[in-house]
Design a protein around this motif. Structure first.
Motif, short mmCIF file in Angstrom:
data_model
loop_
_atom_site.label_atom_id
_atom_site.label_comp_id
_atom_site.label_asym_id
_atom_site.label_seq_id
_atom_site.Cartn_x
_atom_site.Cartn_y
_atom_site.Cartn_z
N GLY A 8 -2.07 -9.22 12.32
CA GLY A 8 -0.87 -9.59 12.52
C GLY A 8 -0.02 -8.57 13.48
N GLY A 9 -0.60 -7.74 14.15
CA GLY A 9 0.24 -6.79 14.94
C GLY A 9 0.72 -7.67 16.13
N ALA A 10 1.66 -7.08 16.99
CA ALA A 10 2.35 -7.66 17.86
C ALA A 10 1.65 -7.32 19.15
CB ALA A 10 3.70 -7.20 18.16
N ARG A 11 1.32 -8.31 20.36
CA ARG A 11 0.78 -7.97 21.39
C ARG A 11 1.39 -8.64 22.42
NH1 ARG A 11 -5.38 -9.28 22.50
NH2 ARG A 11 -4.98 -10.18 24.52
N THR A 12 1.79 -8.00 23.70
CA THR A 12 2.27 -8.72 24.63
C THR A 12 1.57 -8.86 25.74
OG1 THR A 12 2.98 -6.59 25.69
CG2 THR A 12 4.60 -7.33 24.20
N ASP A 13 2.01 -9.87 26.61
CA ASP A 13 1.23 -10.20 27.92
C ASP A 13 1.27 -9.02 28.76
OD1 ASP A 13 0.70 -12.81 27.28
OD2 ASP A 13 2.60 -13.68 28.36
N GLU A 14 2.21 -8.14 28.73
CA GLU A 14 2.15 -7.09 29.52
C GLU A 14 0.95 -5.99 29.16
OE1 GLU A 14 4.78 -3.12 30.07
OE2 GLU A 14 5.76 -5.09 30.07
N ALA A 15 0.87 -5.94 27.72
CA ALA A 15 -0.06 -4.95 27.36
C ALA A 15 -1.63 -5.64 27.76
CB ALA A 15 0.01 -4.95 25.89
N THR A 16 -1.78 -6.85 27.78
CA THR A 16 -2.87 -7.36 28.11
C THR A 16 -3.33 -7.14 29.41
OG1 THR A 16 -2.81 -9.20 26.33
CG2 THR A 16 -4.20 -9.55 28.17
N GLU A 17 -2.15 -7.13 30.49
CA GLU A 17 -2.33 -6.91 31.85
C GLU A 17 -2.64 -5.62 32.06
OE1 GLU A 17 0.73 -8.27 33.92
OE2 GLU A 17 0.68 -10.47 33.41
N ARG A 18 -2.31 -4.65 31.16
CA ARG A 18 -2.52 -3.26 31.44
C ARG A 18 -4.13 -2.84 30.85
NH1 ARG A 18 2.95 -1.48 29.41
NH2 ARG A 18 1.65 -1.42 27.46
N THR A 19 -4.72 -3.90 30.01
CA THR A 19 -6.07 -3.45 29.68
C THR A 19 -6.93 -3.40 30.71
OG1 THR A 19 -5.25 -4.70 27.33
CG2 THR A 19 -7.80 -4.32 28.00
N PRO A 20 -7.85 -2.30 30.72
CA PRO A 20 -8.89 -2.16 31.97
C PRO A 20 -9.97 -3.45 31.84
CG PRO A 20 -8.64 -0.17 30.68
CD PRO A 20 -7.90 -1.05 29.65
N VAL A 21 -10.21 -3.64 32.91
CA VAL A 21 -11.05 -4.90 33.08
C VAL A 21 -12.45 -4.31 33.23
CG1 VAL A 21 -11.76 -6.86 34.52
CG2 VAL A 21 -9.28 -6.53 34.23
N ARG A 22 -13.36 -4.72 32.32
CA ARG A 22 -14.61 -4.05 32.38
C ARG A 22 -15.64 -5.49 32.87
NH1 ARG A 22 -18.26 -0.01 31.39
NH2 ARG A 22 -20.11 -0.72 30.28
N PHE A 23 -16.47 -5.18 34.09
CA PHE A 23 -17.05 -6.27 34.58
C PHE A 23 -18.50 -6.16 33.97
CE2 PHE A 23 -13.73 -5.49 37.73
CZ PHE A 23 -13.52 -6.71 37.92
N ASP A 24 -19.02 -7.58 33.87
CA ASP A 24 -20.36 -7.50 33.43
C ASP A 24 -21.63 -7.37 34.30
OD1 ASP A 24 -19.84 -9.83 34.08
OD2 ASP A 24 -20.78 -10.95 32.77
N THR A 25 -21.03 -7.28 35.84
CA THR A 25 -21.89 -7.14 36.91
C THR A 25 -21.41 -5.87 37.63
OG1 THR A 25 -20.39 -8.36 38.35
CG2 THR A 25 -22.17 -9.47 37.13
N LYS A 26 -22.26 -5.36 38.67
CA LYS A 26 -22.18 -4.25 39.19
C LYS A 26 -22.16 -4.60 40.80
CE LYS A 26 -22.59 -0.08 37.77
NZ LYS A 26 -23.40 1.24 37.28
N ILE A 27 -21.62 -4.17 41.70
CA ILE A 27 -21.65 -4.24 43.28
C ILE A 27 -22.03 -2.61 43.32
CG2 ILE A 27 -20.97 -4.61 45.43
CD1 ILE A 27 -18.98 -6.54 44.28
N ALA A 28 -23.24 -2.39 44.07
CA ALA A 28 -23.55 -0.88 44.58
C ALA A 28 -24.25 -0.90 45.75
CB ALA A 28 -24.36 -0.43 43.47
N VAL A 29 -23.74 0.15 46.46
CA VAL A 29 -24.40 0.39 47.82
C VAL A 29 -25.43 1.72 47.73
CG1 VAL A 29 -23.99 1.06 50.34
CG2 VAL A 29 -22.56 -0.65 48.97
#
Length: 156
Positions: A8-29
């Motif tokens: 029941g907590g409130a969540r804004t689209d702004e908070a969602t946009e600030r959530t760090p994105v964690r990728f399931d893949t990796k690019i490495a050199v």
């Protein structure tokens, strides 16, 4: 403001946009640790260029500035750069191939060529286990790439 289904907590689209994105893949050199600075930059640029063609989903959307000037799309996730010995590179190369990961290579012979045709011929002339690797790029699941890079360290 949207209400979340659970809790029941409130969540804004702004908070969602600030959530760090964690990728399931990796690019490495992975670069050989005995390269000159200009060589490190050159090798990095070359090997990452191959990933976008082989794995198009790593490319994000095009960019535009506030004036509407269009810019090219780039990788949608960070590129991590590592370094290691010649032996570390050889092991990483074998691991990447055994896991069927998207891999680009740069050999020492390519410093002496001046065009794509000669680059491809230089690589084609040497057996896989005899390549004098100075750099490689790899893309795949995070844990698989981590295993490929075992023994390498982050580039300073």
């Amino acid at each position: 403001m949207d209400q979340t289904a659970a809790g029941g907590g409130a969540r804004t689209d702004e908070a969602t946009e600030r959530t760090p994105v964690r990728f399931d893949t990796k690019i490495a050199v992975l670069l050989r640790d005995d390269l000159e600075p200009w060589q490190r930059l050159n090798v990095t640029a070359f090997v990452v260029s191959g990933l976008g063609t082989a794995v198009p989903e790593v490319i994000g959307e095009p960019y535009a500035d506030a004036d509407g000037t269009a810019y090219l799309a780039m990788f949608r996730q960070p590129v991590l750069v590592f370094e290691g010995t010649k032996e570390t590179l050889s092991l990483a190369h074998a691991r990447a191939l055994s896991r069927s990961l998207a891999t680009a290579v740069f050999t020492s012979d390519l410093f002496g060529t001046g065009n794509d045709r000669d680059n491809r011929a230089a690589v084609r002339a040497v057996r896989r286990d005899q390549l004098d690797l100075v750099g490689m790029a790899v893309h795949g699941p995070r844990n698989a790439v981590d295993k490929v890079l075992k023994g390498a360290r982050m580039h300073p």
